[in-house]
Scaffold this motif. Structure first.
Motif, PDB file in Angstrom:
ATOM      1  N   HIS A  86      46.229  43.582  36.838  1.00  0.00           N
ATOM      2  CA  HIS A  86      45.444  43.523  35.607  1.00  0.00           C
ATOM      3  C   HIS A  86      43.963  43.533  35.954  1.00  0.00           C
ATOM      4  CE1 HIS A  86      44.285  42.499  31.530  1.00  0.00           C
ATOM      5  NE2 HIS A  86      43.597  41.467  31.985  1.00  0.00           N
ATOM      6  N   LYS A  88      40.233  42.745  34.071  1.00  0.00           N
ATOM      7  CA  LYS A  88      39.497  42.255  32.904  1.00  0.00           C
ATOM      8  C   LYS A  88      38.047  42.703  33.055  1.00  0.00           C
ATOM      9  CE  LYS A  88      38.561  38.098  30.186  1.00  0.00           C
ATOM     10  NZ  LYS A  88      39.001  38.762  28.945  1.00  0.00           N
ATOM     11  N   SER A 144      40.646  46.428  29.498  1.00  0.00           N
ATOM     12  CA  SER A 144      41.487  45.429  30.163  1.00  0.00           C
ATOM     13  C   SER A 144      42.851  46.050  30.457  1.00  0.00           C
ATOM     14  CB  SER A 144      41.637  44.180  29.295  1.00  0.00           C
ATOM     15  OG  SER A 144      40.379  43.584  29.056  1.00  0.00           O
TER      16      SER A 144
END
Length: 218
Positions: A86, A88, A144
């Motif tokens: 992931h 961000k 994101s």
């Protein structure tokens, strides 16, 4: 992927572009004396024919740390698997237009300015066996994104303190520039990449703490 499939059921909330495609899956019985096989390191296993069209690749099993599942190792392996999960990137102020974010992963043995990446990353099927870099799938118009790529690296035998992974983040531009002329308008598509950030993870440490790096979680 599961998140995208869940959002695909709600067309009134999201507008997803549909790309037509076709997936062919063949299920066959594997013979006991199969030939033309390679190991997970792409090393041929005898018998192996030079002019064969189909090649089977062994799956490398991650054996749990339990004594009853252990077995003697007969070949040398020193692989590293990297799974970007992931990113961000919505709170950064460096490059506010970053939407189509790509991650490029390299393995280097020096942090000098003119240092080059080592050619030790396994390539995609149909391409080169080992490459100097690998990129994750780009999620369109998302700050994101979530990834599901597997990066497989063949580590050198002797590691030192300068061996590290370099993660470079790019914004992939897919804008269309329109140039007007006196007679007609020519639409020119100018895709490109803009480097936004980079992050480093050393190998010879007890633990890579994600809090030490600004934007990458792994």
């Amino acid at each position: 992927m599961l998140k995208l499939l869940a959002e695909y059921k709600k067309p009134e909330k999201t507008k997803l572009q549909v790309i037509p495609g076709q997936l062919n899956i063949t299920v066959e019985c594997a013979p006991l004396d199969s030939s033309n096989c390679v190991t997970s390191s792409y090393i041929p296993i005898k018998p192996f024919g030079k002019g064969c069209e189909s090649i089977a690749v062994e799956v490398e099993e991650f054996v749990p740390e339990v004594a009853k599942y252990c077995y003697p190792f007969t070949i040398y392996k020193n692989h590293l698997y990297v799974y970007p999960l992931h990113l961000k990137y919505d709170n950064q102020k460096t490059f506010a237009k970053a939407r189509n974010i790509a991650i490029c992963i390299e393995f280097r043995d020096s942090d000098e300015a003119d240092a080059r990446a080592l050619k030790c990353i396994y390539g995609k099927p149909g391409g080169q066996l080992l490459t100097a870099s690998a990129c994750a799938i780009v999620l369109h118009h998302n700050q994101s994104p979530e990834f599901y790529d597997e990066i497989k690296i063949e580590l050198p035998i002797h590691l030192h303190q300068k061996h590290h992974l370099l993660f470079t983040f790019y914004h992939v531009s897919c804008e269309i520039n329109t140039k007007a002329t006196t007679k007609k308008q020519d639409t020119v598509e100018t895709p490109g990449e803009t480097r936004t950030e980079s992050s480093v993870c050393a190998l010879l440490v007890k633990r890579c703490n994600p809090s030490n790096y600004n934007y990458f979680n792994y």
